[in-house]
Design an enzyme around this catalytic site. Structure first.
Site, short mmCIF file in Angstrom:
data_model
loop_
_atom_site.label_atom_id
_atom_site.label_comp_id
_atom_site.label_asym_id
_atom_site.label_seq_id
_atom_site.Cartn_x
_atom_site.Cartn_y
_atom_site.Cartn_z
N HIS A 83 -1.87 14.72 2.35
CA HIS A 83 -1.02 13.49 1.27
C HIS A 83 -1.76 13.78 -0.04
CE1 HIS A 83 1.44 9.99 1.74
NE2 HIS A 83 0.83 9.72 0.75
N CYS A 119 0.97 3.71 -3.42
CA CYS A 119 0.51 2.62 -2.80
C CYS A 119 0.55 1.34 -3.64
CB CYS A 119 -0.82 2.65 -2.22
SG CYS A 119 -1.33 1.16 -1.66
N ARG A 140 10.08 5.60 3.07
CA ARG A 140 8.93 4.42 3.24
C ARG A 140 8.12 4.40 2.17
NH1 ARG A 140 3.45 3.61 3.20
NH2 ARG A 140 3.34 5.61 4.36
N ASP A 141 7.15 5.52 2.04
CA ASP A 141 6.39 5.43 0.84
C ASP A 141 6.86 5.61 -0.53
OD1 ASP A 141 3.86 5.24 -0.35
OD2 ASP A 141 3.12 7.42 0.37
N HIS A 154 -1.30 13.37 -4.09
CA HIS A 154 -0.51 12.77 -5.26
C HIS A 154 -0.69 13.79 -6.62
CE1 HIS A 154 -0.42 8.31 -3.72
NE2 HIS A 154 -0.08 9.20 -2.80
#
Length: 537
Positions: free
Chosen positions: A205, A238, A13-14, A207
């Site tokens: 989460h 995103c 998904r992401d 990065h």
């Protein structure tokens, strides 16, 4: 506190949501199958959001219908509203997720509403999940930095976490959307959030944009977190903020894996070795000596001519490295665009004088071989499958004008200078001639070739060489070039530029006189092995 660390895989998904090219459903299903073979307990399989916002995941129902179902494996699906929840429920999701932001600017840009309004939208989803006995996960974006509002306070994050807790989220993932978090800021963030929710119900989460994901994970472990999101191959980020950042990835943990796996308090959930052994080539830099190459998380290549002490002049080594770069890029289909700029005071001063002197005293065969290398380099750059954007600052002379001419779009700094200065020595710029002619048109090119004068960015725009003029610092850093790259990513080569083999009478050609170019175009056409550079031929 649990002594087991779980990696929550969000790649399908992401990881895939902002890939520029459509990915076949078969490939997505195969990806989920391979991740399932790795032994994950939870995989975020897709998202039931509007295809207008995320077209890459418009096949969510098909993917969910065909992915493997196994004991002990739960599939999570992102659902922004009741409609998405109903589709996820019908598709057999084991868990649903909602996403909020900790900053008002990002909430309005990403969700088109305020934080309070987004929470109101999630309450019906939470109620439906509770009635159906379905687990609800929450995401909080921009927990340390927002691309619109700047630094985000820990108290603001804690308030959103508390609201998600109150509507029924059993687990809340804290997202460092821009990848700017540091261990110190993560500790301060968690000190505030842990006042609202225990560590057993939180996930990290992080990065790895600035290479600090491991350090931030370690700081989170020290405060009790045991669940961390990761994306296979470093995919993701995103698609909404102005500066997109890559998702943290199991690959980034490869070098530190022995240190982590031997920690007595941690046992890793799932077999990560198939992922940890992969090399995240997308984020690698190639060790050229005259070029600085970087591929960012958006799939945009930033290429800088890196001979500032020689004014980025084209040497034999640089020509070979540019040709090698073009060959490498031509084989890549995962890259979106290339931005070409220069380091130091100017873009490119043309040919290196030492290299040119060596050609003058070399034998005929050597001169022909060197000329062929130069011509093939320009040809390879001109035929790149990705859009090529030039960011010119300072000056572009001779071969620098040729480099600009093979670009699909050229962004020039105010005050930038251009010129074919070698014509002062009686030299014809034959190698770059086809590209300059194709870009400027015959009449304009004739005036530039014959006068040997230096002209500014405004005139270069009038001649058709430059598309836009920007502030000097912006062009020097390639920032506007990256913006232009993003605008051309989907268009690929459909940017309106005629190739060097097309007719050269372009919109900038006002002369209507083709007599001058008859002989040069015929000669240049022979060099390229075909005719058609000029309508006269």
């Amino acid at each position: 506190m649990a002594d087991r660390v779980e990696i929550f895989e969000v790649g399908p998904r992401d990881g895939l949501q902002n890939e520029p090219r459509p990915i076949p459903s078969e490939a997505k299903i195969r990806l989920v199958e391979m991740l399932a073979d790795c032994g994950f307990a939870r995989i975020e399989a897709t998202s039931f959001v509007s295809p207008a916002w995320v077209p890459q995941l418009s096949d969510a129902a098909e993917v969910m219908a065909r992915i493997p179902r196994r004991n002990g494996l739960r599939y999570t699906v992102l659902t922004p509203n009741l409609k998405g929840y109903a589709a996820a429920r019908a598709a057999g999701a084991d868990e649903v997720a909602v996403f909020a932001a900790a900053s008002e600017g990002f909430s309005r840009a990403n969700l088109n509403c305020s934080i309070a309004e987004s929470l109101d939208r999630f309450r019906p989803v939470a109620a439906a999940a509770r009635a159906d006995g379905l687990a609800l996960r929450g995401y909080v974006s921009t927990v340390t930095d927002c691309p619109y509002d700047g630094a985000v306070s820990p108290a603001a994050v804690a308030a959103v976490v508390a609201a998600l807790r109150d509507i029924g989220c059993h687990e809340i993932s804290l997202g460092d959307t821009l990848g700017r978090a540091t261990p110190e800021r993560v500790t301060a963030l968690l000190d505030a959030v842990l006042q609202e929710l225990p560590a057993s119900r939180l996930a990290g989460h992080f990065h790895d944009t600035d290479g600090r994901a491991l350090d931030n994970i370690e700081a989170s472990l020290a405060l009790g977190l045991r669940v961390f999101d990761a994306s296979v191959g470093g995919l993701g980020g995103c698609p909404m903020p102005p500066v997109r950042r890559a998702m943290s990835r199991p690959n980034a943990w490869r070098a530190d894996f022995p240190r982590w796996v031997t920690r007595p308090e941690c046992r890793w959930s799932g077999s990560m070795l198939p992922l940890l052994c992969q090399k995240p080539e997308r984020f690698c830099m190639t060790g050229y000596t005259t070029l600085d190459q970087r591929i960012d998380d958006r799939g945009i290549v930033q290429l800088r001519l890196n001979r500032p002490e020689k004014r980025n002049a084209l040497s034999a080594v640089m020509i070979a490295e540019l040709a090698d770069f073009a060959a490498r890029m031509a084989a890549r289909r995962d890259l979106r665009a290339i931005v070409l700029s220069g380091t130091g005071d100017l873009f490119c001063a043309g040919g290196d004088l030492d290299w040119m002197r060596a050609q003058m005293v070399a034998d005929r065969d050597t001169r022909i071989a060197e000329a062929r290398k130069l011509a093939l380099m320009f040809k390879a750059l001109n035929e790149l499958p990705q859009p090529l954007i030039g960011a010119v600052h300072g000056a572009a002379f001779g071969g620098g004008v040729g480099l600009a001419a093979v670009c699909d779009v050229v962004i020039a700094a105010e005050g930038a200078k251009f010129g074919l200065t070698e014509t002062r020595l009686g030299l014809i710029p034959a190698t770059i001639g086809p590209y300059v002619l194709a870009r400027m048109g015959e009449g304009n090119a004739r005036r530039v070739f014959m006068s040997s004068r230096i002209f500014g960015a405004e005139e270069a725009r009038d001649l058709g060489l430059v598309a836009r003029i920007v502030a000097p610092r912006s062009a020097g850093r390639g920032r506007d070039g990256r913006g232009a790259a993003l605008s051309l990513c989907r268009a690929r080569r459909g940017c309106g530029r005629e190739g060097a083999g097309a007719a050269v009478v372009g919109p900038g050609d006002r002369s209507g006189d083709h007599g001058f170019c008859h002989r040069p175009c015929r000669y240049l056409g022979k060099r390229r092995g075909h005719r058609g550079h000029c309508r006269v031929l």
